[in-house]
Design a protein around this motif. Structure first.
Motif, PDB file in Angstrom:
ATOM      1  N   ALA A 248      97.010  95.009  30.837  1.00 31.69           N
ATOM      2  CA  ALA A 248      96.698  95.204  32.233  1.00 31.69           C
ATOM      3  C   ALA A 248      96.280  96.601  32.600  1.00 31.69           C
ATOM      4  CB  ALA A 248      97.750  94.445  32.970  1.00 31.69           C
ATOM      5  N   ALA A 249      95.526  96.789  33.616  1.00 31.75           N
ATOM      6  CA  ALA A 249      95.265  98.095  34.049  1.00 31.75           C
ATOM      7  C   ALA A 249      94.523  97.921  35.458  1.00 31.75           C
ATOM      8  CB  ALA A 249      94.109  98.758  33.086  1.00 31.75           C
ATOM      9  N   ALA A 250      94.941  99.344  36.225  1.00 36.43           N
ATOM     10  CA  ALA A 250      94.459  99.001  37.647  1.00 36.43           C
ATOM     11  C   ALA A 250      93.093  99.747  37.553  1.00 36.43           C
ATOM     12  CB  ALA A 250      95.424  99.739  38.525  1.00 36.43           C
ATOM     13  N   TYR A 251      92.169  99.350  38.429  1.00 35.74           N
ATOM     14  CA  TYR A 251      91.035  99.900  38.684  1.00 35.74           C
ATOM     15  C   TYR A 251      90.959 101.415  39.128  1.00 35.74           C
ATOM     16  CZ  TYR A 251      88.267  95.477  37.869  1.00 35.74           C
ATOM     17  OH  TYR A 251      87.490  94.296  37.341  1.00 35.74           O
ATOM     18  N   SER A 252      90.032 102.291  38.892  1.00 32.13           N
ATOM     19  CA  SER A 252      89.860 103.237  39.287  1.00 32.13           C
ATOM     20  C   SER A 252      90.302 103.480  40.970  1.00 32.13           C
ATOM     21  CB  SER A 252      88.957 104.331  39.019  1.00 32.13           C
ATOM     22  OG  SER A 252      88.678 104.284  37.465  1.00 32.13           O
ATOM     23  N   ASP A 253      89.770 102.608  41.602  1.00 30.15           N
ATOM     24  CA  ASP A 253      89.422 102.919  43.079  1.00 30.15           C
ATOM     25  C   ASP A 253      91.051 102.551  43.666  1.00 30.15           C
ATOM     26  OD1 ASP A 253      90.265 100.143  43.220  1.00 30.15           O
ATOM     27  OD2 ASP A 253      88.333  99.589  43.609  1.00 30.15           O
ATOM     28  N   THR A 254      91.986 102.181  42.726  1.00 32.79           N
ATOM     29  CA  THR A 254      93.274 102.336  43.441  1.00 32.79           C
ATOM     30  C   THR A 254      93.936 103.656  43.721  1.00 32.79           C
ATOM     31  OG1 THR A 254      94.187 101.886  41.071  1.00 32.79           O
ATOM     32  CG2 THR A 254      93.764 100.086  42.386  1.00 32.79           C
ATOM     33  N   ASN A 255      93.356 104.475  42.984  1.00 27.17           N
ATOM     34  CA  ASN A 255      93.731 105.963  43.109  1.00 27.17           C
ATOM     35  C   ASN A 255      92.950 106.607  44.291  1.00 27.17           C
ATOM     36  OD1 ASN A 255      95.613 105.895  40.842  1.00 27.17           O
ATOM     37  ND2 ASN A 255      93.783 105.434  39.800  1.00 27.17           N
ATOM     38  N   ASN A 256      92.128 106.124  44.893  1.00 31.37           N
ATOM     39  CA  ASN A 256      91.436 106.914  46.312  1.00 31.37           C
ATOM     40  C   ASN A 256      92.526 107.373  47.114  1.00 31.37           C
ATOM     41  OD1 ASN A 256      89.126 105.912  45.121  1.00 31.37           O
ATOM     42  ND2 ASN A 256      88.473 104.723  46.719  1.00 31.37           N
ATOM     43  N   LEU A 257      92.128 108.625  47.508  1.00 29.43           N
ATOM     44  CA  LEU A 257      92.810 109.561  48.091  1.00 29.43           C
ATOM     45  C   LEU A 257      92.936 108.903  49.665  1.00 29.43           C
ATOM     46  CD1 LEU A 257      92.805 112.854  46.668  1.00 29.43           C
ATOM     47  CD2 LEU A 257      94.669 111.508  46.453  1.00 29.43           C
ATOM     48  N   ILE A 258      91.539 108.727  50.117  1.00 28.00           N
ATOM     49  CA  ILE A 258      91.372 108.496  51.306  1.00 28.00           C
ATOM     50  C   ILE A 258      90.332 106.992  51.712  1.00 28.00           C
ATOM     51  CG2 ILE A 258      91.463 110.632  52.318  1.00 28.00           C
ATOM     52  CD1 ILE A 258      88.476 110.791  52.287  1.00 28.00           C
ATOM     53  N   ASP A 259      90.659 106.509  52.697  1.00 28.91           N
ATOM     54  CA  ASP A 259      89.522 105.412  52.866  1.00 28.91           C
ATOM     55  C   ASP A 259      88.703 105.905  54.096  1.00 28.91           C
ATOM     56  OD1 ASP A 259      88.088 103.027  53.363  1.00 28.91           O
ATOM     57  OD2 ASP A 259      89.756 101.980  54.229  1.00 28.91           O
ATOM     58  N   ILE A 260      87.231 106.098  53.990  1.00 26.74           N
ATOM     59  CA  ILE A 260      86.418 106.438  55.039  1.00 26.74           C
ATOM     60  C   ILE A 260      86.011 105.390  55.921  1.00 26.74           C
ATOM     61  CG2 ILE A 260      84.306 107.716  55.841  1.00 26.74           C
ATOM     62  CD1 ILE A 260      84.444 109.031  52.911  1.00 26.74           C
ATOM     63  N   GLY A 261      86.170 105.331  57.101  1.00 26.69           N
ATOM     64  CA  GLY A 261      85.776 104.196  57.852  1.00 26.69           C
ATOM     65  C   GLY A 261      84.332 104.108  58.697  1.00 26.69           C
ATOM     66  N   ARG A 262      84.242 105.397  59.156  1.00 28.29           N
ATOM     67  CA  ARG A 262      82.880 105.590  59.787  1.00 28.29           C
ATOM     68  C   ARG A 262      82.329 106.967  59.446  1.00 28.29           C
ATOM     69  NH1 ARG A 262      80.113 102.976  63.384  1.00 28.29           N
ATOM     70  NH2 ARG A 262      78.809 103.833  64.851  1.00 28.29           N
ATOM     71  N   TYR A 263      81.147 106.969  59.432  1.00 30.26           N
ATOM     72  CA  TYR A 263      80.119 108.215  59.337  1.00 30.26           C
ATOM     73  C   TYR A 263      79.395 108.337  60.758  1.00 30.26           C
ATOM     74  CZ  TYR A 263      80.818 108.770  54.310  1.00 30.26           C
ATOM     75  OH  TYR A 263      81.138 108.836  52.891  1.00 30.26           O
ATOM     76  N   GLN A 264      79.296 109.670  61.138  1.00 31.25           N
ATOM     77  CA  GLN A 264      78.384 110.204  62.153  1.00 31.25           C
ATOM     78  C   GLN A 264      77.417 111.091  61.625  1.00 31.25           C
ATOM     79  OE1 GLN A 264      81.389 110.580  65.557  1.00 31.25           O
ATOM     80  NE2 GLN A 264      79.781 109.638  66.802  1.00 31.25           N
ATOM     81  N   LEU A 265      76.260 111.101  61.223  1.00 32.45           N
ATOM     82  CA  LEU A 265      75.534 111.749  60.605  1.00 32.45           C
ATOM     83  C   LEU A 265      74.644 112.213  61.392  1.00 32.45           C
ATOM     84  CD1 LEU A 265      75.271 109.655  57.200  1.00 32.45           C
ATOM     85  CD2 LEU A 265      76.991 111.596  57.717  1.00 32.45           C
ATOM     86  N   ASP A 266      74.416 113.657  61.478  1.00 31.26           N
ATOM     87  CA  ASP A 266      73.244 114.265  62.229  1.00 31.26           C
ATOM     88  C   ASP A 266      72.405 115.083  61.452  1.00 31.26           C
ATOM     89  OD1 ASP A 266      71.910 116.670  64.059  1.00 31.26           O
ATOM     90  OD2 ASP A 266      72.905 115.185  65.418  1.00 31.26           O
ATOM     91  N   LEU A 267      71.189 114.878  61.011  1.00 31.86           N
ATOM     92  CA  LEU A 267      70.383 115.387  60.149  1.00 31.86           C
ATOM     93  C   LEU A 267      69.100 116.176  60.827  1.00 31.86           C
ATOM     94  CD1 LEU A 267      71.175 112.287  59.219  1.00 31.86           C
ATOM     95  CD2 LEU A 267      70.074 113.015  57.029  1.00 31.86           C
ATOM     96  N   ASP A 268      69.147 117.277  60.430  1.00 31.08           N
ATOM     97  CA  ASP A 268      68.160 118.259  60.771  1.00 31.08           C
ATOM     98  C   ASP A 268      66.873 118.210  59.608  1.00 31.08           C
ATOM     99  OD1 ASP A 268      66.205 120.398  61.324  1.00 31.08           O
ATOM    100  OD2 ASP A 268      67.804 121.733  62.190  1.00 31.08           O
ATOM    101  N   LEU A 269      65.746 117.589  60.107  1.00 29.08           N
ATOM    102  CA  LEU A 269      64.820 117.414  59.096  1.00 29.08           C
ATOM    103  C   LEU A 269      63.525 118.154  59.525  1.00 29.08           C
ATOM    104  CD1 LEU A 269      65.162 113.604  58.099  1.00 29.08           C
ATOM    105  CD2 LEU A 269      65.092 115.477  56.517  1.00 29.08           C
ATOM    106  N   LEU A 270      63.452 119.078  60.550  1.00 18.99           N
ATOM    107  CA  LEU A 270      62.324 119.786  61.145  1.00 18.99           C
ATOM    108  C   LEU A 270      61.689 120.623  60.204  1.00 18.99           C
ATOM    109  CD1 LEU A 270      64.327 121.012  64.200  1.00 18.99           C
ATOM    110  CD2 LEU A 270      62.766 119.079  64.321  1.00 18.99           C
ATOM    111  N   ASP A 271      62.161 120.983  59.076  1.00 22.68           N
ATOM    112  CA  ASP A 271      61.604 121.830  58.326  1.00 22.68           C
ATOM    113  C   ASP A 271      61.854 121.259  56.494  1.00 22.68           C
ATOM    114  OD1 ASP A 271      59.860 123.514  56.798  1.00 22.68           O
ATOM    115  OD2 ASP A 271      61.102 125.462  57.256  1.00 22.68           O
ATOM    116  N   PRO A 272      61.497 119.956  56.381  1.00 14.41           N
ATOM    117  CA  PRO A 272      61.904 119.337  55.209  1.00 14.41           C
ATOM    118  C   PRO A 272      61.513 119.848  53.977  1.00 14.41           C
ATOM    119  CG  PRO A 272      60.419 118.027  56.406  1.00 14.41           C
ATOM    120  CD  PRO A 272      60.670 119.078  57.358  1.00 14.41           C
TER     121      PRO A 272
END
Length: 802
Positions: A248-272
């Motif tokens: 038996a072995a645990a999946y790698s995700d059992t060692n995750n340090l954090i759980d990200i629940g929400r992203y707020q992303l602001d992207l500047d693409l004015l000069d892509p």
């Protein structure tokens, strides 16, 4: 040997990473973030001023690896009282027994032409946070300078490893110490022997294997070597000895340090053409006590070719949390970064981190003007954990002449009050998803409403096309196919959960299916390949998005399922004959020889390994194996389950689709492993006519043969027909099964055709090399066929009378 992997939340792809970012110029003594960065700097310096030790026949064992040293060790200066590295010069031997896995044994033979990983070496560079120093430094002498050769070996390790793998080993060591990992990390790089330069990593938290090699099934150790051009060959991956003992072995995700629940992303693409600027606010929860350092992935999939990961990476400019600037590290060539917290986070504690990034990360599609796409549709934002689910709020700043296509619902689009030539577009995804991407181009939007066959509120379907002056695309055709395939799979597999569905043109010869958004080329020619292509990408809404794969070992649940879904759609959309032709193409791919960098390899692609090995099937000696086995064989394995779940006499296949719908519902907005699917298939199969006929209670035999092993049988039916006095006939003979183990079992479709276009269908078993059979029929058949519709995977199937 099959290991049972424990089922816990999420899925993993983590790791250290790191390099110099912006750090407060003067830090107060209590500033733990700055102290974390100072610890990193000391580890990274790797100054060999910690004394030396001469050894004879010193044996160091780390899990299944055994190293023998005759020579001199030069030790790193202690960091907070701990020695984290050493350089060895002398004569050494390395040996690692292959774990009890047929694939690993065959892979070592294929890569090394040996039954064990073994080599001599003249130098070794070791980094560790485990107890290796207790043995290596037992006879250490204080003082003295290390040799210039040893110090150069120490100085060269980090830069080389960063370029070749994207891993920041010093950051991994710092994270291990700051988060008090037990057991600690062990890494060794060997050179000067018959195998050349190769490396061993034993990471009990699985961060290096998961983040930098995408081996996230819980394997704690890998032995690998850099290969040219660009990449690494994994000679062997393994669980810990304890895992093998316990099975038996645990999946790698059992060692995750954090759980990200929400992203707020602001992207500047004015000069892509020049840059992408990103402000990312991540709301997260700590999964361990006294968390002081967190690693994130970004840009890890950028290529070493043309120094893409060096020149195009999203570079972190600032990190903030709880009103304070945080120190972080992100070195050249690194596929991520590490952030040092200024207040330890406790298990279950929620907090935010805000990042500022900038990089020349947008691909300028010169074949079509003013079209821009992320260099990686996955790696443009910071992530922790493989396919971790979160909700997204995305705000894009861009020029007025261009439009944004992204996932979720477009909630606003209008002028930027601060810039007359700019617009602000906002998308929102309130259903937790595992992936999100975007595109920027002079899109012309074509929209219609989907009306569901089983009722429910209509949703918009949108195709983001390009102006006809740039490229001619039949938007109505693509829009209709998006609508048709989405409605079809909703009937087959269950409710579609997102508020909109659409696709955006991209100028590449492949497609990608993200939650509520496909990235596709202008596929507008009516053909079976077009139908299957669009349907395959649409099916990813279920296979990959609604239900994500747990680890790399389970990716066939996404790609194989989507491939078969596309064939099902093609059979309805064009004809059963078109679907049959595509199935035969998939079968043919399995008997092709593997390709290598220098030509054609031996054997068949099907021989390379079982489909639960995922991307590991592709090596420098087995190019093309991943596509043939994960896509093609994965689809054909699911098709065999389709047959086994159906009534062979009537063709009624409602039970198959009931199973698939149940699979979606049980794992909706989550992840599923191969073992999860097997357990559910067992439950449904037990009620089928085939299970009752052969007194079978599960499909464990099926998964063992077709999923966890390799094997491509050849079936031949030899029969004779003897008339009976009452007008009936006896059909008897043998089914011969070759090229598979003697315990291989499979029910095979048998079809009798009679006059008047009548037919009778059933099954006969194949078990071992030869299985006799005898059947009574009411009249003499005109034709006897074994699996004429190619339901059962084989290299060849035939029938002949005696």
């Amino acid at each position: 040997m099959t290991l049972t992997l424990s089922r816990r939340t999420l899925a993993s792809l983590v790791i250290s990473a790191a390099a110099l970012l912006a750090v407060p110029s003067a830090a107060a003594p209590q500033d733990l973030s700055a102290k974390g960065k100072q610890l990193y700097d000391q580890i990274k310096a790797f100054s060999l001023t910690g004394g030396s030790a001469s050894v004879e026949a010193l044996v160091l064992k780390r899990d299944r690896a055994e190293m023998t040293f005759d020579g001199t060790f030069f030790f790193a200066a202690p960091v907070e009282g701990r020695v984290t590295g050493a350089v060895f010069i002398g004569q050494g031997r390395f040996r690692a027994e292959v774990p009890p896995s047929d694939f690993e044994k065959e892979n070592v033979r294929r890569m090394l032409k040996a039954d064990v990983v073994e080599s001599d070496f003249k130098t070794a560079v070791l980094r560790f946070t485990d107890d290796a120093f207790d043995m290596l430094g037992e006879h250490r002498r204080e003082g003295g300078l290390s040799s210039a050769e040893a110090q150069k070996l120490a100085a060269d390790l980090d830069p080389r490893l960063l370029k070749e793998t994207g891993a920041n080993l010093s950051a991994r060591l710092a994270l291990s110490i700051l988060n008090a990992e037990k057991p600690g990390l062990f890494f060794a790089n060997f050179d000067g022997g018959k195998r050349g330069r190769f490396s061993l990593v034993i990471d009990h938290q699985t961060r290096v294997p998961a983040a930098n090699f995408a081996i996230n099934g819980g394997e704690k150790g890998i032995i690998f070597a850099y290969r040219i051009p660009y990449g690494n060959d994994i000679w062997m991956a393994f669980y810990s000895l304890e895992n093998y003992q316990r099975k038996a072995a645990a999946y790698s995700d059992t060692n995750n340090l954090i759980d990200i629940g929400r992203y707020q992303l602001d992207l500047d693409l004015l000069d892509p053409k020049k840059r992408l600027r990103l402000v990312a606010r991540l709301a997260m929860e700590s999964r361990q006590a006294n968390l002081r350092a967190v690693s994130f992935l970004i840009g890890e999939s950028l290529s070493e070719y043309e120094s893409q990961r060096l020149k195009k990476q999203m570079r972190v400019k600032a990190v903030r949390s709880r009103g304070a600037e945080l120190a972080a590290v992100q070195e050249d060539w690194e596929g991520g970064l590490t952030v040092f917290l200024n207040t330890p986070a406790q298990a279950g504690e929620r907090f935010d981190i805000e990042f500022e990034f900038e990089g020349d990360f947008m691909y300028d599609a010169q074949s079509v003007s003013n079209c821009y796409y992320p260099l990686s549709n996955v790696a443009w934002l910071p992530r922790h954990g493989f396919l971790d689910r979160a909700t997204f709020d995305l705000t894009f700043h861009h020029r007025k002449r261009l439009r944004i296509a992204s996932g979720g619902l477009r909630v606003s689009e209008g002028p930027d009050p601060s810039d007359n030539d700019a617009m602000v577009t906002r998308y929102k995804i309130d259903v937790p998803v595992d992936l999100v991407t975007f595109a920027l181009a002079p899109f012309e939007r074509h929209t219609q409403m989907v009306k569901w066959d089983k009722g429910g509120d209509p949703i918009p379907v949108e195709f983001n096309s390009l102006p006809g002056s740039q490229i001619a695309i039949k938007e109505d055709f693509i829009l209709a196919e998006l609508d048709n395939s989405l409605r079809y799979f909703t009937v087959l597999f269950g409710k579609y959960p997102y508020p909109a569905f659409g696709a955006a043109f991209h100028p590449f010869g492949f497609g990608q299916g993200f939650p509520s958004l496909l990235m596709i080329p202008g596929t507008d020619r009516a053909s079976k390949f077009t139908y299957a292509f669009i349907a395959h990408e649409t099916a990813h809404q279920w296979w990959g998005d609604i239900v994500a794969w747990r680890s790399y070992r389970d990716q066939w649940l996404s790609e194989g399922f989507a491939e078969y879904s596309g064939i099902l759609y093609t059979g309805l959309r064009e004809s059963p004959k078109a679907a049959d032709e595509m199935i035969r193409l998939l079968r043919r791919s399995l008997i092709e020889p593997p390709r290598t960098f220098t030509g054609i390899g031996p054997g068949k692609l099907d021989d390379v390994g079982p489909i639960v090995l995922g991307h590991r099937l592709n090596t420098t000696k087995t190019l093309g194996a991943y596509t043939a086995l994960i896509y093609d064989k994965g689809a054909l394995v699911l098709r065999m389950l389709h047959f086994l779940m159906s009534n062979p006499a009537s063709g009624d296949d409602k039970a198959f689709f009931a199973m698939m719908t149940d699979f979606v519902e049980k794992h909706r907005n989550g992840v599923a492993s191969t073992e999860d699917f097997q357990a559910l298939a067992n439950e449904h199969f037990a009620r089928t006519p085939t299970a009752r006929k052969y007194k079978l209670t599960d499909l464990n035999w099926f998964f063992k043969q077709w999923v966890y092993q390799t094997g491509l049988p050849t079936y031949q039916l030899e029969y004779q027909i003897v008339s009976q006095p009452d007008g009936s006939v006896i059909v008897s003979g043998n089914v011969t099964q070759e090229n598979v183990p003697d315990d291989w079992f499979m029910p095979l479709p048998l079809v009798f055709t009679f006059s008047g276009n009548q037919a009778a269908r059933g099954t006969i078993p194949a078990l071992g090399k030869k299985t006799p059979f005898e059947l009574k029929l009411p009249m003499k058949p005109q034709k006897v066929e074994l699996d004429p519709e190619s339901w059962i995977l084989s290299e060849k199937t035939s029938a002949k009378s005696r």
